[in-house]
Design a protein around this motif. Structure first.
Motif, PDB file in Angstrom:
ATOM      1  N   UNK A 180       0.863  -1.178   0.000  1.00 22.89           N
ATOM      2  CA  UNK A 180       0.000   0.000   0.000  1.00 22.89           C
ATOM      3  C   UNK A 180       0.898   1.226   0.000  1.00 22.89           C
ATOM      4  N   UNK A 181       0.601   2.186  -0.874  1.00 22.88           N
ATOM      5  CA  UNK A 181       1.404   3.395  -0.991  1.00 22.88           C
ATOM      6  C   UNK A 181       0.555   4.602  -0.614  1.00 22.88           C
ATOM      7  N   UNK A 182       0.993   5.345   0.397  1.00 18.66           N
ATOM      8  CA  UNK A 182       0.266   6.526   0.844  1.00 18.66           C
ATOM      9  C   UNK A 182       1.243   7.676   1.052  1.00 18.66           C
ATOM     10  N   UNK A 183       0.689   8.846   1.283  1.00 24.15           N
ATOM     11  CA  UNK A 183       1.482   9.981   1.702  1.00 24.15           C
ATOM     12  C   UNK A 183       1.805   9.896   3.182  1.00 24.15           C
ATOM     13  N   UNK A 184       2.438  10.946   3.740  1.00 24.82           N
ATOM     14  CA  UNK A 184       2.916  10.884   5.109  1.00 24.82           C
ATOM     15  C   UNK A 184       1.849  11.121   6.167  1.00 24.82           C
ATOM     16  N   UNK A 185       0.710  11.716   5.777  1.00 24.96           N
ATOM     17  CA  UNK A 185      -0.317  12.052   6.760  1.00 24.96           C
ATOM     18  C   UNK A 185      -1.632  12.330   6.043  1.00 24.96           C
ATOM     19  N   UNK A 186      -2.767  12.117   6.726  1.00 27.25           N
ATOM     20  CA  UNK A 186      -4.048  12.479   6.111  1.00 27.25           C
ATOM     21  C   UNK A 186      -4.133  13.984   5.869  1.00 27.25           C
ATOM     22  N   UNK A 187      -4.718  14.354   4.723  1.00 27.52           N
ATOM     23  CA  UNK A 187      -4.919  15.752   4.356  1.00 27.52           C
ATOM     24  C   UNK A 187      -6.354  15.897   3.872  1.00 27.52           C
ATOM     25  N   UNK A 188      -7.056  16.897   4.349  1.00 27.83           N
ATOM     26  CA  UNK A 188      -8.447  17.101   3.943  1.00 27.83           C
ATOM     27  C   UNK A 188      -8.513  17.872   2.629  1.00 27.83           C
ATOM     28  N   UNK A 189      -9.650  17.805   1.920  1.00 32.11           N
ATOM     29  CA  UNK A 189      -9.792  18.625   0.718  1.00 32.11           C
ATOM     30  C   UNK A 189      -9.602  20.115   0.998  1.00 32.11           C
ATOM     31  N   UNK A 190     -10.103  20.576   2.138  1.00 34.16           N
ATOM     32  CA  UNK A 190      -9.931  21.987   2.489  1.00 34.16           C
ATOM     33  C   UNK A 190      -8.447  22.338   2.627  1.00 34.16           C
ATOM     34  N   UNK A 191      -7.697  21.442   3.258  1.00 34.36           N
ATOM     35  CA  UNK A 191      -6.259  21.668   3.423  1.00 34.36           C
ATOM     36  C   UNK A 191      -5.524  21.596   2.091  1.00 34.36           C
ATOM     37  N   UNK A 192      -5.974  20.763   1.176  1.00 39.50           N
ATOM     38  CA  UNK A 192      -5.345  20.693  -0.143  1.00 39.50           C
ATOM     39  C   UNK A 192      -5.541  22.001  -0.904  1.00 39.50           C
ATOM     40  N   UNK A 193      -6.752  22.531  -0.851  1.00 45.37           N
ATOM     41  CA  UNK A 193      -7.004  23.813  -1.509  1.00 45.37           C
ATOM     42  C   UNK A 193      -6.133  24.908  -0.898  1.00 45.37           C
ATOM     43  N   UNK A 194      -5.990  24.888   0.410  1.00 47.00           N
ATOM     44  CA  UNK A 194      -5.156  25.891   1.079  1.00 47.00           C
ATOM     45  C   UNK A 194      -3.696  25.757   0.652  1.00 47.00           C
ATOM     46  N   UNK A 195      -3.218  24.509   0.537  1.00 44.17           N
ATOM     47  CA  UNK A 195      -1.823  24.292   0.130  1.00 44.17           C
ATOM     48  C   UNK A 195      -1.578  24.791  -1.280  1.00 44.17           C
ATOM     49  N   UNK A 196      -2.531  24.599  -2.171  1.00 50.29           N
ATOM     50  CA  UNK A 196      -2.367  25.098  -3.538  1.00 50.29           C
ATOM     51  C   UNK A 196      -2.348  26.627  -3.529  1.00 50.29           C
TER      52      UNK A 196
END
Length: 271
Positions: A180-196
């Motif tokens: 199983x391949x994942x990123x380092x931590x859960x990220x919410x859609x709201x947080x993804x928009x903020x990161x962009x």
């Protein structure tokens, strides 16, 4: 020689680049003409038409296989007859967590396990590159819409998936393994928009869709069972779907990249 199917996709394109940089001979397979690094052999073929793959498989030792088409046994039979010894299947986390819904990748996994080849299965979680679906609205309106805005999942950078695949295709020691391949931590859609938005240097406003709104949008490009399975994962993820995996770090010797890293690297697509 290593054959990469889906060579123009978010994972395949990066995988081809990595393999060529490592000095490997690569055949890139896609359904249409592609812009590829110098020295890469290109074959136009369609996984839905296994015989069309035969020219690509000549002289190959390893194969990166996508879940596409309806005849995995046909594809794998051609690969074995051509002398391929090792196959890496790019599958989906849902094949393990929701096999009753993700029957297509399950069928490919079963075929790979029964192929007689040395096999490794990579089950990626959601890819960070799924956020490219927001590119149009972010460019024109600085908005990003998605359901379940505060439900976090450990989405994975497609470049990390490509690096893992490159290691396994080039080295031994992974036969018979499912990762199983994942990123380092859960990220919410709201947080993804903020990161962009942070990568762009300007705020991106998040708009939370209702489940019905998201379902109607997804049905325009996905079959209904896949839509229902996707919405279930996005809205009510199982514990296994929320959990981060150590596989990327174990194989690459470094932590997986965060979503913010992906956003910074791909910011031009949202400008």
């Amino acid at each position: 020689m290593i054959v990469v199917t889906g060579a123009t996709g978010n994972v395949g394109k990066e995988l081809v680049r990595i393999l060529v940089g490592a000095g490997e001979r690569v055949t890139a397979v896609s359904r249409r003409v592609a812009q590829l690094p110098d020295g890469v052999r290109h074959v136009e073929a369609d996984l839905a038409d296994p015989p069309s793959l035969a020219p690509a498989l000549e002289g190959a030792e390893a194969l990166l296989l996508l879940v596409a088409g309806e005849d995995p046994e046909g594809i794998l039979g051609l690969a074995k007859a051509a002398g391929v010894r090792r196959v890496v299947l790019l599958s989906s986390q849902g094949a393990g967590t929701r096999p009753e819904v993700y029957r297509h990748p399950v069928a490919f996994e079963d075929a790979v396990r029964g192929s007689g080849l040395a096999w490794t299965i990579l089950r990626s979680g959601g890819l960070n590159s799924n956020a490219f679906a927001w590119a149009g609205s972010i460019r024109t309106e600085r908005t990003a819409a998605a359901p379940f805005g505060d439900v976090g999942l450990p989405t994975v950078d497609p470049a990390d998936v490509a690096e893992v695949a490159a290691v396994i295709l080039r080295e031994g020691g992974h036969a018979g393994s499912t990762y199983d391949l994942t990123g380092p931590a859960p990220v919410t859609p709201r947080e993804r928009a903020e990161a962009i938005g942070e990568a762009l240097g300007t705020p991106v406003r998040f708009i939370e869709q209702t489940r019905a709104e998201a379902r109607a949008q997804m049905l325009s490009f996905m079959p209904e069972p896949a839509v229902e399975g996707t919405l279930a994962i996005l809205g009510e993820p199982l514990p296994a779907e929320r959990q981060t995996s150590p596989a990327v770090e174990r194989i690459l010797g470094r932590a997986p990249r965060a979503f913010a890293d992906w956003a910074a690297r791909t910011a031009p697509a949202f400008q």
